[in-house]
Design a protein around this motif. Structure first.
Motif, mmCIF file in Angstrom:
data_model
loop_
_atom_site.group_PDB
_atom_site.id
_atom_site.type_symbol
_atom_site.label_atom_id
_atom_site.label_comp_id
_atom_site.label_asym_id
_atom_site.label_seq_id
_atom_site.Cartn_x
_atom_site.Cartn_y
_atom_site.Cartn_z
ATOM 1 N N ASN A 1 4.566 -6.369 -5.436
ATOM 2 C CA ASN A 1 3.940 -6.627 -6.736
ATOM 3 C C ASN A 1 4.906 -7.401 -7.621
ATOM 4 N N ASN A 2 4.349 -8.318 -8.363
ATOM 5 C CA ASN A 2 5.160 -9.134 -9.269
ATOM 6 C C ASN A 2 4.669 -8.904 -10.702
ATOM 7 N N GLY A 3 5.458 -8.132 -11.445
ATOM 8 C CA GLY A 3 5.084 -7.824 -12.822
ATOM 9 C C GLY A 3 5.854 -8.627 -13.839
ATOM 10 N N SER A 4 6.380 -9.766 -13.444
ATOM 11 C CA SER A 4 7.207 -10.559 -14.356
ATOM 12 C C SER A 4 6.387 -11.432 -15.289
ATOM 13 N N GLY A 5 5.078 -11.534 -15.036
ATOM 14 C CA GLY A 5 4.240 -12.390 -15.876
ATOM 15 C C GLY A 5 3.294 -11.590 -16.747
ATOM 16 N N ALA A 6 2.194 -12.257 -17.126
ATOM 17 C CA ALA A 6 1.201 -11.613 -17.999
ATOM 18 C C ALA A 6 0.335 -10.624 -17.233
ATOM 19 N N ILE A 7 0.297 -10.754 -15.897
ATOM 20 C CA ILE A 7 -0.439 -9.823 -15.042
ATOM 21 C C ILE A 7 0.492 -9.341 -13.939
ATOM 22 N N VAL A 8 0.038 -8.363 -13.192
ATOM 23 C CA VAL A 8 0.790 -7.927 -12.014
ATOM 24 C C VAL A 8 0.198 -8.652 -10.814
ATOM 25 N N ASP A 9 0.935 -9.634 -10.354
ATOM 26 C CA ASP A 9 0.470 -10.426 -9.212
ATOM 27 C C ASP A 9 0.837 -9.703 -7.915
ATOM 28 N N HIS A 10 0.423 -10.307 -6.800
ATOM 29 C CA HIS A 10 0.549 -9.624 -5.512
ATOM 30 C C HIS A 10 1.008 -10.615 -4.452
ATOM 31 N N HIS A 11 1.982 -10.158 -3.643
ATOM 32 C CA HIS A 11 2.480 -11.010 -2.566
ATOM 33 C C HIS A 11 2.067 -10.391 -1.239
ATOM 34 N N SER A 12 1.198 -11.081 -0.520
ATOM 35 C CA SER A 12 0.608 -10.510 0.695
ATOM 36 C C SER A 12 1.628 -10.305 1.806
ATOM 37 N N ASP A 13 2.665 -11.157 1.905
ATOM 38 C CA ASP A 13 3.635 -11.022 2.990
ATOM 39 C C ASP A 13 4.481 -9.767 2.867
ATOM 40 N N LEU A 14 4.526 -9.170 1.686
ATOM 41 C CA LEU A 14 5.270 -7.924 1.500
ATOM 42 C C LEU A 14 4.351 -6.722 1.373
ATOM 43 N N CYS A 15 3.048 -6.966 1.351
ATOM 44 C CA CYS A 15 2.061 -5.893 1.178
ATOM 45 C C CYS A 15 1.713 -5.280 2.535
ATOM 46 N N ILE A 16 1.643 -3.955 2.582
ATOM 47 C CA ILE A 16 1.295 -3.281 3.839
ATOM 48 C C ILE A 16 -0.194 -2.986 3.931
ATOM 49 N N GLY A 17 -0.938 -3.234 2.842
ATOM 50 C CA GLY A 17 -2.392 -3.080 2.891
ATOM 51 C C GLY A 17 -2.886 -1.652 2.774
ATOM 52 N N CYS A 18 -2.140 -0.804 2.096
ATOM 53 C CA CYS A 18 -2.572 0.604 1.988
ATOM 54 C C CYS A 18 -3.818 0.771 1.127
ATOM 55 N N GLY A 19 -4.050 -0.147 0.193
ATOM 56 C CA GLY A 19 -5.237 -0.082 -0.649
ATOM 57 C C GLY A 19 -5.140 0.894 -1.806
ATOM 58 N N GLU A 20 -3.966 1.500 -2.002
ATOM 59 C CA GLU A 20 -3.836 2.464 -3.104
ATOM 60 C C GLU A 20 -4.048 1.785 -4.453
ATOM 61 N N CYS A 21 -3.608 0.535 -4.572
ATOM 62 C CA CYS A 21 -3.765 -0.174 -5.844
ATOM 63 C C CYS A 21 -5.229 -0.450 -6.150
ATOM 64 N N ILE A 22 -6.054 -0.622 -5.107
ATOM 65 C CA ILE A 22 -7.485 -0.845 -5.321
ATOM 66 C C ILE A 22 -8.122 0.416 -5.895
ATOM 67 N N THR A 23 -7.733 1.547 -5.340
ATOM 68 C CA THR A 23 -8.312 2.817 -5.778
ATOM 69 C C THR A 23 -7.919 3.163 -7.201
ATOM 70 N N VAL A 24 -6.661 2.914 -7.529
ATOM 71 C CA VAL A 24 -6.147 3.373 -8.822
ATOM 72 C C VAL A 24 -6.510 2.441 -9.974
ATOM 73 N N CYS A 25 -6.878 1.199 -9.686
ATOM 74 C CA CYS A 25 -7.178 0.233 -10.741
ATOM 75 C C CYS A 25 -8.565 0.498 -11.313
ATOM 76 N N SER A 26 -8.588 1.089 -12.499
ATOM 77 C CA SER A 26 -9.868 1.431 -13.126
ATOM 78 C C SER A 26 -10.531 0.215 -13.774
#
Length: 716
Positions: A56-81
């Motif tokens: 995750n990249n939180g250095s900007g106005a949003i929290v961006d996502h880098h797929s090459d470092l992501c394991i695909g657990c999907g926890e962020c999908i569930t928690v994002c209301s």
């Protein structure tokens, strides 16, 4: 020159570029999570639940996502209301190709029973209505997986075997724990077993593409890694399509699978499903198996396992039955089951397990003897040594390339910039989404976050900004304040002097009032004495009046008696006059009588006449005296009356004086009491003035100190 460059390119650069390209193809991973920028509010909850953080990249106005470092657990999908993160699957391509007439067969994960309320066979009917040529049960692939595991464990007797049905955990180990790769089961997942079985044992579908109907977005990466599998279609996408078309799974005919039925491997989607299936062969497998699932527990365990193996004091268990999701595949990110009760979800799987196991239950003694042999023969038919082998890629290089492992000095430098200068500043509060401040510092060093997302830093910066603003404000206000304070100093000095003079005046007034009160008290006492004297005079006057009245009465009696005496004198006069006449008559008679007789009568008559003359003369004198006495008595009576009137007036005036004196006495008493109160008030005022004077002096001193402080602030 150009020839040399071209030769250098052919001999050196080109092989490097080719190798680098091949390396990047092996280590890069397909995006499976998408960030919707317009919905992201930069809350960092996605970072908080992410087990690997640095994707995750939180250095900007949003929290961006880098797929090459992501394991695909999907926890962020569930928690994002806010719905800012969504999973990516191949549903659209799958539907588009079906419409084009592309030949496709489907394999369905056992979690379908939990995701479609037990209508997993109706799901087969839906797929075939869409144009799918055949539908295979991944549960049978799970039976083949167990066989592959047992074969490997029997032949190789490894230290431990980490199960790998979960592609998320495989990605985690390849990327972040490559030291555990040797312990991953070198066999395919149930889906890969089923796909390879179709390619090997179902030639009629050799020209068909394969779509996996799955509960997991990261399955697509497994297909890429193994080079087999064309579509990953999640349960959520199918359900969304049914909802959009206002359709329901119950409208479709129940269709059986096109491959042999599984036995207890239908449990594979539930936590411990692998262990319970192996139990068919090894009743003691429970004591040899570590069942672990759910984030972050499974990742903490992997870290422990890596450390235990490194220290040669582990692992404890021969088999590690692990899954990323707490509910297993039944609650994968591609299902709608997250948030449901575990028992409600697993009940449907357990019901199916009882049904499938009945298919292999022997009906007589003969079948009982050969029951296991029957299932084993069926599995042997679809299993071939080496067919389902799986190898893994160490992807940690890309992590090392993209994420710097900073030295302690670098982390300390970031801490310093973040105002974390002491142990008390290392809050490890997790507000930034990271487990601790050090992890946040690592993200900042790698450009994956910024100091402004640290609560401690923001608070300190606000404080410093406020200090700067205060400084500027102080500089702006300084001159005016100093000028006003100097003015105030003069006023305070004058006030202090005035207060001193006022205190002196109050003191003088207090002395004068005390003297006045004392005089009033003396007058009050004198008036009280006068009141007593007037009272006595009043009594004496009343008594004199009474006595005068009595004298008046006596004078009246004397006057009356005088009138009687006058009357008596008149009578005596009359008697004397008659006696004189009688004497004259006697003399006449004596004359008549002769000298001898008449001489005696003449003598008597002469004496009588003398007596009468004397009496008459005395009577006249007495009468005159009495008249004079009567006049005096009348005058005394009149004077006594006037005196009595004067006494009445005097008594009345004395009473008036008495009443006035009483009124004055009361007024003087009130004035005396008021004077005492005034003195008391003046004493209090005097005390307050002393205090005010002291406070004024203190204020003067304080004002001088304030001026010095203001000058000090100016110098800051």
């Amino acid at each position: 020159m150009l020839g040399c460059i071209f030769l250098y390119y052919l001999l050196v650069l080109r092989p490097i570029l080719i190798n680098l390209r091949g390396f990047m193809e092996n280590v890069t991973m397909r995006p499976i999570i998408k960030v919707l920028e317009d919905k992201c509010i930069n809350c960092h909850r996605c970072i908080m639940v992410c087990p690997v953080k640095m994707c995750n990249n939180g250095s900007g106005a949003i929290v961006d996502h880098h797929s090459d470092l992501c394991i695909g657990c999907g926890e962020c999908i569930t928690v994002c209301s806010h719905g800012a993160r969504i999973g990516i699957d191949d549903f659209d391509a799958f539907m588009a190709d079906l419409k084009k007439g592309v030949k496709i067969v489907a394999i369905v994960a056992p979690a379908a029973a939990a995701s479609f309320e037990g209508k997993y066979l109706e799901l087969n009917g839906l797929l075939k209505s869409l144009g799918v040529k055949a539908v295979f049960d991944v549960s049978f692939g799970a039976e083949l997986t167990v066989k592959s595991y047992l074969d490997y464990m029997k032949k190789k007797n490894p230290l431990t075997v980490i199960s790998q049905p979960c592609p998320t955990l495989v990605s985690f180990i390849e990327m972040y724990r490559p030291e555990l790769i040797p312990y991953l089961a070198p066999a395919d997942s149930p889906m890969m077993h089923m796909m390879k079985a179709i390619k090997k044992y179902y030639p009629q579908y050799a020209d068909c593409k394969i779509a996996a109907i799955s509960p997991c977005y990261s399955k697509r990466r497994e297909f890429d890694a193994c080079g087999i599998g064309d579509y990953n279609v999640t349960f959520n996408s199918l359900q969304d399509w049914l909802d959009r078309t206002r359709d329901t799974i119950t409208h479709y005919k129940a269709e059986d699978y096109d491959n042999p039925p599984a036995e207890r491997a239908v449990l594979f989607s539930s936590p411990g499903g692998l262990m319970r299936t192996v139990q068919r062969y090894d009743k003691d497998i429970n004591s040899k198996t570590r069942k672990i699932e759910g984030s972050p527990e499974v990742y903490h365990y992997m870290a422990y396992l890596s450390e235990a193996i490194r220290k040669s004091n582990g692992p404890v268990f021969k088999l590690i039955d692990c899954l990323n999701c707490a509910m297993g595949c039944n609650g994968g990110p591609g299902t709608g089951n997250r948030g449901k009760h575990l028992d409600d979800v697993e009940y449907l799987i357990e019901q199916r397990q009882m049904e499938t196991r009945k298919k292999y239950q022997p009906k007589n003694i003969f079948q009982k003897l050969f029951a296991r042999n029957k299932l084993e023969k069926l599995l042997d038919k679809y299993w071939e040594e080496g067919l389902y082998s799986r190898s893994y890629t160490d992807r940690s290089a890309i992590f090392k390339q993209m994420v710097i492992d900073p030295a302690p000095q670098q982390i300390q430098a970031v801490f310093t910039r973040m105002h974390k200068t002491g142990d008390s500043d290392i809050l490890n509060c997790g507000a930034c989404g990271y487990r601790n401040c050090e992890q946040m510092a690592v993200a900042i060093i790698n450009g994956l976050n910024k100091m402004e997302n640290c609560r401690h830093y923001v608070e300190i910066e606000k404080s410093l900004q406020n200090e700067e603003a205060v400084k500027k404000q102080l500089n702006t206000v300084y001159d005016h304040t100093l000028e006003e304070m100097n003015k105030n100093l003069g006023g305070i000095s004058a006030l202090s002097e005035n207060i001193g003079e006022t205190a002196n005046h109050v003191l003088s007034s207090s002395t004068a009032i005390e003297q006045m009160v004392e005089n009033t008290r003396s007058i009050h006492e004198t008036l009280e004495q006068n009141a007593q004297t007037v009272l006595q005079l009043n009594e004496s006057s009343t008594e004199g009046k009474n006595r005068l009245h009595h004298i008046a009465e006596l004078i009246a009696d004397v006057s009356a008696q005088s009138d009687t005496l006058i009357e008596a004198c008149s009578v005596i006069g009359d008697i004397a006059e008659q006696t004189s006449i009688l004497g004259m008559n006697a003399a006449i008679e004596a004359a008549h009588a002769g000298e001898a007789v008449g001489r005696g009568f003449a003598v008597v008559a002469s004496e009588i006449r003398k007596l009468a003359d004397i009496s008459n003369k005395q009577a006249a004198e007495i009468a005159g005296s009495l008249k004079n006495i009567k006049i005096l008595i009348d005058n005394s009576k009149e004077s006594s009356g006037h005196a009595e009137q004067q006494f009445d007036t005097m008594v009345s005036l004395i009473n008036t004086v008495k009443n006035e004196e009483l009124h004055i006495n009361n007024a003087m008493e009130v004035q005396s009491n008021g004077g005492n109160q005034v003195i008391q008030s003046l004493n209090e005022i005097n005390s307050l003035i002393r205090k005010v004077k002291e406070e004024s002096a203190s204020l003067l001193s304080s004002s001088e100190l304030i001026i010095e402080d203001i000058r000090g602030l100016k110098a800051m």
